[in-house]
Design a protein around this motif. Sequence first.
Motif, mmCIF file in Angstrom:
data_model
loop_
_atom_site.group_PDB
_atom_site.id
_atom_site.type_symbol
_atom_site.label_atom_id
_atom_site.label_comp_id
_atom_site.label_asym_id
_atom_site.label_seq_id
_atom_site.Cartn_x
_atom_site.Cartn_y
_atom_site.Cartn_z
ATOM 1 N N SER A 124 0.807 -1.216 0.000
ATOM 2 C CA SER A 124 0.000 0.000 0.000
ATOM 3 C C SER A 124 0.845 1.274 0.000
ATOM 4 O O SER A 124 0.374 2.325 -0.405
ATOM 5 C CB SER A 124 -0.934 0.017 1.210
ATOM 6 O OG SER A 124 -0.176 0.004 2.419
ATOM 7 N N ASN A 125 2.121 1.175 0.439
ATOM 8 C CA ASN A 125 2.947 2.386 0.496
ATOM 9 C C ASN A 125 4.404 2.162 0.097
ATOM 10 O O ASN A 125 5.248 3.013 0.333
ATOM 11 C CB ASN A 125 2.913 2.979 1.915
ATOM 12 C CG ASN A 125 3.628 2.110 2.922
ATOM 13 O OD1 ASN A 125 3.524 0.880 2.882
ATOM 14 N ND2 ASN A 125 4.361 2.720 3.839
ATOM 15 N N THR A 126 4.704 1.016 -0.522
ATOM 16 C CA THR A 126 6.075 0.751 -0.981
ATOM 17 C C THR A 126 6.087 0.435 -2.469
ATOM 18 O O THR A 126 5.157 -0.196 -2.990
ATOM 19 C CB THR A 126 6.720 -0.409 -0.206
ATOM 20 O OG1 THR A 126 5.947 -1.610 -0.407
ATOM 21 C CG2 THR A 126 6.805 -0.099 1.276
ATOM 22 N N TYR A 127 7.153 0.866 -3.131
ATOM 23 C CA TYR A 127 7.245 0.759 -4.586
ATOM 24 C C TYR A 127 8.679 0.422 -4.995
ATOM 25 O O TYR A 127 9.625 0.661 -4.243
ATOM 26 C CB TYR A 127 6.863 2.086 -5.257
ATOM 27 C CG TYR A 127 5.503 2.624 -4.878
ATOM 28 C CD1 TYR A 127 4.429 2.522 -5.755
ATOM 29 C CD2 TYR A 127 5.303 3.253 -3.655
ATOM 30 C CE1 TYR A 127 3.185 3.038 -5.408
ATOM 31 C CE2 TYR A 127 4.054 3.756 -3.302
ATOM 32 C CZ TYR A 127 3.004 3.647 -4.185
ATOM 33 O OH TYR A 127 1.778 4.147 -3.850
ATOM 34 N N THR A 128 8.811 -0.098 -6.217
ATOM 35 C CA THR A 128 10.122 -0.284 -6.836
ATOM 36 C C THR A 128 10.107 0.393 -8.196
ATOM 37 O O THR A 128 9.207 0.141 -9.002
ATOM 38 C CB THR A 128 10.463 -1.775 -7.001
ATOM 39 O OG1 THR A 128 10.525 -2.393 -5.720
ATOM 40 C CG2 THR A 128 11.809 -1.937 -7.690
ATOM 41 N N LEU A 129 11.093 1.264 -8.446
ATOM 42 C CA LEU A 129 11.214 1.942 -9.735
ATOM 43 C C LEU A 129 12.505 1.480 -10.396
ATOM 44 O O LEU A 129 13.557 1.426 -9.749
ATOM 45 C CB LEU A 129 11.201 3.460 -9.570
ATOM 46 C CG LEU A 129 9.812 4.015 -9.240
ATOM 47 C CD1 LEU A 129 9.612 4.122 -7.740
ATOM 48 C CD2 LEU A 129 9.572 5.363 -9.904
ATOM 49 N N LYS A 132 17.333 1.599 -16.836
ATOM 50 C CA LYS A 132 18.452 0.810 -17.356
ATOM 51 C C LYS A 132 19.658 0.808 -16.418
ATOM 52 O O LYS A 132 20.563 -0.015 -16.568
ATOM 53 C CB LYS A 132 18.858 1.317 -18.733
ATOM 54 C CG LYS A 132 19.368 2.749 -18.756
ATOM 55 C CD LYS A 132 19.685 3.184 -20.176
ATOM 56 C CE LYS A 132 20.173 4.631 -20.236
ATOM 57 N NZ LYS A 132 20.458 5.053 -21.632
ATOM 58 N N PHE A 133 19.678 1.712 -15.448
ATOM 59 C CA PHE A 133 20.808 1.783 -14.524
ATOM 60 C C PHE A 133 20.592 0.944 -13.273
ATOM 61 O O PHE A 133 21.534 0.671 -12.537
ATOM 62 C CB PHE A 133 21.060 3.244 -14.118
ATOM 63 C CG PHE A 133 21.380 4.140 -15.270
ATOM 64 C CD1 PHE A 133 22.601 4.049 -15.925
ATOM 65 C CD2 PHE A 133 20.454 5.059 -15.723
ATOM 66 C CE1 PHE A 133 22.898 4.875 -16.995
ATOM 67 C CE2 PHE A 133 20.749 5.893 -16.795
ATOM 68 C CZ PHE A 133 21.967 5.793 -17.433
ATOM 69 N N GLY A 134 19.373 0.524 -13.008
ATOM 70 C CA GLY A 134 19.096 -0.267 -11.819
ATOM 71 C C GLY A 134 17.758 0.083 -11.197
ATOM 72 O O GLY A 134 16.910 0.721 -11.830
ATOM 73 N N SER A 135 17.580 -0.325 -9.942
ATOM 74 C CA SER A 135 16.299 -0.132 -9.251
ATOM 75 C C SER A 135 16.497 0.569 -7.919
ATOM 76 O O SER A 135 17.551 0.448 -7.289
ATOM 77 C CB SER A 135 15.615 -1.489 -9.001
ATOM 78 O OG SER A 135 15.353 -2.166 -10.203
ATOM 79 N N VAL A 136 15.480 1.294 -7.514
ATOM 80 C CA VAL A 136 15.436 1.875 -6.175
ATOM 81 C C VAL A 136 14.079 1.558 -5.565
ATOM 82 O O VAL A 136 13.101 1.333 -6.281
ATOM 83 C CB VAL A 136 15.665 3.402 -6.182
ATOM 84 C CG1 VAL A 136 17.069 3.740 -6.626
ATOM 85 C CG2 VAL A 136 14.630 4.123 -7.038
#
Length: 335
Positions: A124-129, A132-136
Amino acid sequence: MKKKAIIGIVIGIVVIVGCVFLIFNRNQKATVKQGSHQSAMGLTIKKNKRNTRSRNNQNSQPNIQKTTENNDQYSIDEWMLMGYMAYAHDNYVQSRHIKNNAELVDDISEDLNNGDLSAKRNSSNTYTLTNKFGSVDVEVEKDDVKVTNDGETINAKSELKEKFGAYADKIKAMIKNISQGSHVTDNEKSSSATKSKIPQFSIKQLAIFAGFARGDKEWVRDCIKKSNKLDPTNLTGTMCVGYNSKKTAYYIDGHGDPTTIVEFKREGDILITKHNDLTGQSVGNSPMITKRIPLTKLVEKYYSTDDEKAEVDNLANRLLTQQQYDAKLKAASNK
């Protein structure tokens, strides 16, 4: 007689003195009692003052609540995007040469639309973006937004509102690009699956999507309109679609600088495009970029409503193939 008179006078004086003493003693007791009462009243007032401070603290609670309500004026998705923008600002300054927050919002919106940047909701309040350089990872908390997996960046919601509040409408429009994580309900998954059914697009329809993803609708519209009446002396801004057998890929050619040539091909439910992204100081030193765009996103953005379908189909029908373009150009040159 005189002796008795004197004794009577003495007794009278003693009685008078006794009465005076008794009255004085009673007044003293009354004064002490009054002082004690006043002292007790003073403690009561002091106690009431402490209660007043307590009530003042209670009265301040609505202000705290008001702050929370102000934080809630944006959705969790919107706060997440604002937090990511604040984190990514310096990267976009270096790679895209943006000059202000307005350009940052536009660039991130474009990246989400064309698939260069993906956003997935995990809870409900966490995401992954991911790019091409990686993820945060991004977590929206009560009063701030935290970005991790590339160091840790924390921005207060009040600061994010100040930076990006003016672009709220644009940010809200980006929410459609956030994919759902495992917390999505079965009904939502079923609905999403129904929407994700992809038509069997023709090469020309895919060419239109590639053109939309590279530039915008207006660029494609203008090029195709100009191609209907070819002027041999001015072919810039005209368009055709062809096939490059060496690269086993199709292309659209806007007949301008190299940035107007877009290669594309379909692999499963992905449209792969390749073109010069013009991020360098000139076309010559700008890199060629390859994008993998889910067709579901292209359908959602460009082929959902009846009007959108009609426009794509109409443009595809009017788009000339390379052979048609060459033949039309030859006929125009012989006039």
